[in-house]
Design an enzyme around this catalytic site. Structure first.
Site, PDB file in Angstrom:
ATOM      1  N   LYS A  13       1.005  -1.219  -0.319  1.00  0.00           N
ATOM      2  CA  LYS A  13      -0.163  -0.269   0.441  1.00  0.00           C
ATOM      3  C   LYS A  13       1.073   1.454  -0.092  1.00  0.00           C
ATOM      4  O   LYS A  13       0.717   2.426  -1.157  1.00  0.00           O
ATOM      5  CB  LYS A  13      -0.884   0.260   1.107  1.00  0.00           C
ATOM      6  CG  LYS A  13      -2.042  -1.524   1.528  1.00  0.00           C
ATOM      7  CD  LYS A  13      -2.816  -0.909   2.513  1.00  0.00           C
ATOM      8  CE  LYS A  13      -2.181  -0.419   3.780  1.00  0.00           C
ATOM      9  NZ  LYS A  13      -1.460  -2.345   4.734  1.00  0.00           N
ATOM     10  N   ARG A  88      -9.066   0.999   9.107  1.00  0.00           N
ATOM     11  CA  ARG A  88      -8.678  -0.694   9.677  1.00  0.00           C
ATOM     12  C   ARG A  88      -9.848  -1.058  10.432  1.00  0.00           C
ATOM     13  O   ARG A  88      -9.624  -1.912  11.083  1.00  0.00           O
ATOM     14  CB  ARG A  88      -7.107  -0.042  10.069  1.00  0.00           C
ATOM     15  CG  ARG A  88      -6.341  -0.512   9.674  1.00  0.00           C
ATOM     16  CD  ARG A  88      -5.006  -0.441  10.322  1.00  0.00           C
ATOM     17  NE  ARG A  88      -3.524  -0.927  10.364  1.00  0.00           N
ATOM     18  CZ  ARG A  88      -2.794  -1.119   9.604  1.00  0.00           C
ATOM     19  NH1 ARG A  88      -3.333   0.779   9.399  1.00  0.00           N
ATOM     20  NH2 ARG A  88      -1.787  -1.231  10.429  1.00  0.00           N
ATOM     21  N   ARG A 127      11.928  -5.200   4.752  1.00  0.00           N
ATOM     22  CA  ARG A 127      11.792  -4.049   4.485  1.00  0.00           C
ATOM     23  C   ARG A 127      12.976  -3.088   5.604  1.00  0.00           C
ATOM     24  O   ARG A 127      13.391  -2.286   5.431  1.00  0.00           O
ATOM     25  CB  ARG A 127      10.092  -3.696   4.913  1.00  0.00           C
ATOM     26  CG  ARG A 127       9.911  -2.106   5.641  1.00  0.00           C
ATOM     27  CD  ARG A 127       8.650  -1.576   4.611  1.00  0.00           C
ATOM     28  NE  ARG A 127       7.426  -1.958   6.456  1.00  0.00           N
ATOM     29  CZ  ARG A 127       6.160  -2.322   6.227  1.00  0.00           C
ATOM     30  NH1 ARG A 127       5.352  -1.450   4.890  1.00  0.00           N
ATOM     31  NH2 ARG A 127       5.455  -2.417   7.387  1.00  0.00           N
ATOM     32  N   ARG A 139      11.411  -0.211  11.645  1.00  0.00           N
ATOM     33  CA  ARG A 139      10.378   0.165  12.823  1.00  0.00           C
ATOM     34  C   ARG A 139      10.379  -1.288  13.856  1.00  0.00           C
ATOM     35  O   ARG A 139      10.547  -2.061  13.663  1.00  0.00           O
ATOM     36  CB  ARG A 139       9.295  -0.015  11.665  1.00  0.00           C
ATOM     37  CG  ARG A 139       9.167   1.479  11.286  1.00  0.00           C
ATOM     38  CD  ARG A 139       7.876   0.614  10.173  1.00  0.00           C
ATOM     39  NE  ARG A 139       6.718   0.147  10.325  1.00  0.00           N
ATOM     40  CZ  ARG A 139       5.509   0.179   9.518  1.00  0.00           C
ATOM     41  NH1 ARG A 139       5.632   0.575   8.478  1.00  0.00           N
ATOM     42  NH2 ARG A 139       4.287  -1.015  10.458  1.00  0.00           N
ATOM     43  N   ARG A 150       0.310  -8.524  13.583  1.00  0.00           N
ATOM     44  CA  ARG A 150      -1.006  -7.016  13.077  1.00  0.00           C
ATOM     45  C   ARG A 150      -1.535  -7.806  12.317  1.00  0.00           C
ATOM     46  O   ARG A 150      -2.422  -7.204  11.726  1.00  0.00           O
ATOM     47  CB  ARG A 150       0.985  -6.522  12.618  1.00  0.00           C
ATOM     48  CG  ARG A 150       1.283  -5.524  14.003  1.00  0.00           C
ATOM     49  CD  ARG A 150       2.973  -5.196  12.951  1.00  0.00           C
ATOM     50  NE  ARG A 150       2.143  -4.281  11.492  1.00  0.00           N
ATOM     51  CZ  ARG A 150       3.726  -4.110  10.626  1.00  0.00           C
ATOM     52  NH1 ARG A 150       4.917  -4.742  11.038  1.00  0.00           N
ATOM     53  NH2 ARG A 150       3.335  -3.420   9.548  1.00  0.00           N
TER      54      ARG A 150
HETATM   55  P1  AMP Z   1       1.004   0.625   9.461  1.00  0.00           P
HETATM   56  O1  AMP Z   1       2.435   1.940   9.179  1.00  0.00           O
HETATM   57  O2  AMP Z   1      -0.285   0.984   8.500  1.00  0.00           O
HETATM   58  O3  AMP Z   1       1.648  -0.628   9.749  1.00  0.00           O
HETATM   59  O4  AMP Z   1      -0.281   1.099  10.827  1.00  0.00           O
HETATM   60  C1  AMP Z   1       1.452   0.603  11.744  1.00  0.00           C
HETATM   61  C2  AMP Z   1       0.917   1.205  13.691  1.00  0.00           C
HETATM   62  O5  AMP Z   1       0.374   2.137  13.760  1.00  0.00           O
HETATM   63  C3  AMP Z   1      -0.050  -0.159  13.314  1.00  0.00           C
HETATM   64  O6  AMP Z   1      -0.022  -1.514  13.420  1.00  0.00           O
HETATM   65  C4  AMP Z   1      -1.220   0.493  14.559  1.00  0.00           C
HETATM   66  O7  AMP Z   1      -0.599  -0.199  15.891  1.00  0.00           O
HETATM   67  C5  AMP Z   1      -1.189   1.424  14.542  1.00  0.00           C
HETATM   68  N1  AMP Z   1      -2.086   2.144  13.346  1.00  0.00           N
HETATM   69  C6  AMP Z   1      -1.846   2.525  12.254  1.00  0.00           C
HETATM   70  N2  AMP Z   1      -3.052   3.139  11.075  1.00  0.00           N
HETATM   71  C7  AMP Z   1      -4.235   2.654  12.065  1.00  0.00           C
HETATM   72  C8  AMP Z   1      -6.083   2.591  12.346  1.00  0.00           C
HETATM   73  N3  AMP Z   1      -5.925   2.870  10.952  1.00  0.00           N
HETATM   74  N4  AMP Z   1      -6.092   2.374  13.337  1.00  0.00           N
HETATM   75  C9  AMP Z   1      -5.610   1.476  14.397  1.00  0.00           C
HETATM   76  N5  AMP Z   1      -4.239   1.501  14.871  1.00  0.00           N
HETATM   77  C10 AMP Z   1      -3.758   2.267  13.312  1.00  0.00           C
END
Ligand code: AMP
Length: 193
Positions: A13, A88, A127, A139, A150
């Site tokens: 994404k 999400r 990554r 990260r 996740r």
């Molecule tokens: P990402 O970078 O999109 O993989 O997000 C990293 C982490 O941020 C996720 O594992 C969640 O802990 C949190 N996070 C990001 N976006 C959301 C969302 N829309 N709702 C809830 N938690 C989020």
């Protein structure tokens, strides 16, 4: 254009969002990036979110809905935006629909990246290695143990969004296992249709 990108962590994404930013001239709104920035800055939201993110669980709907509500008000998002990692949960999708309806705005497309989940852990590990090689901070949640949490969160809380947007006639899918340029082409074709 207002576009939502859906798919599990590591589906591509973020990579495709960056390409859409270049082509469409609208910003990528990544709640993950915004939350990581809040954590780094030590804001009250960041303090609350940090442990949840490190565990690979989802931050509360209230927090992320609040972040997006503020962000789409900013000048650069007036023409449109690419949502990467939001919504999400179904509750977030409903809150977002209400937000758009209130502003008289509409969504143009929801694009889901279909992937072979067995290959995702490998992508996440890659990554992390690439970030390290670039001298960037890796990260904390990009490791095989947290990745499992996740992915579980994705299955239980995010995957129902496919049916949610399908029922609205909004859902389009692309094969996220194709080479990056081919995925980019498939996304472009969907948006040009
Ligand atoms: P990402 O970078 O999109 O993989 O997000 C990293 C982490 O941020 C996720 O594992 C969640 O802990 C949190 N996070 C990001 N976006 C959301 C969302 N829309 N709702 C809830 N938690 C989020």
């Amino acid at each position: 254009m207002r576009i939502i990108l859906l798919g599990p962590p590591g589906a591509g994404k973020g990579t495709q969002a960056v390409r859409l930013v270049e082509r469409l001239g609208i910003p990528q709104l990544s709640t993950g990036d915004m939350l990581r920035a809040a954590v780094a800055a030590g804001t009250p939201v960041g303090v609350k979110a940090k442990a949840v993110m490190d565990r690979g669980e989802l931050v509360s709907d209230d927090i992320v809905v609040g972040i997006i509500a503020d962000r789409i008000e900013e000048a650069d998002a007036r023409k449109g935006f690419i949502l990467d990692g939001f919504p999400r949960t179904v509750a977030q999708a409903e809150a977002f629909d209400a937000m758009l309806a209130e502003k008289g705005l509409k969504l143009d497309a929801v694009i889901e990246f279909k992937v072979n989940e067995h290959e995702l852990v490998g992508r996440i590990v890659k990554r992390a290695e690439e970030a390290k090689a670039r001298g960037e901070q890796v990260r904390k949640d990009d490791n095989p143990e947290v990745f499992k949490t996740r992915l579980d969160a994705y299955h239980s809380q995010t995957a129902p969004l496919s049916a949610y947007y399908e029922a609205k006639g909004m859902l389009k899918t692309v094969d996220g296992m194709r080479p990056i340029d081919e995925v980019t082409r498939a996304v472009r074709e969907i948006l040009e249709r």
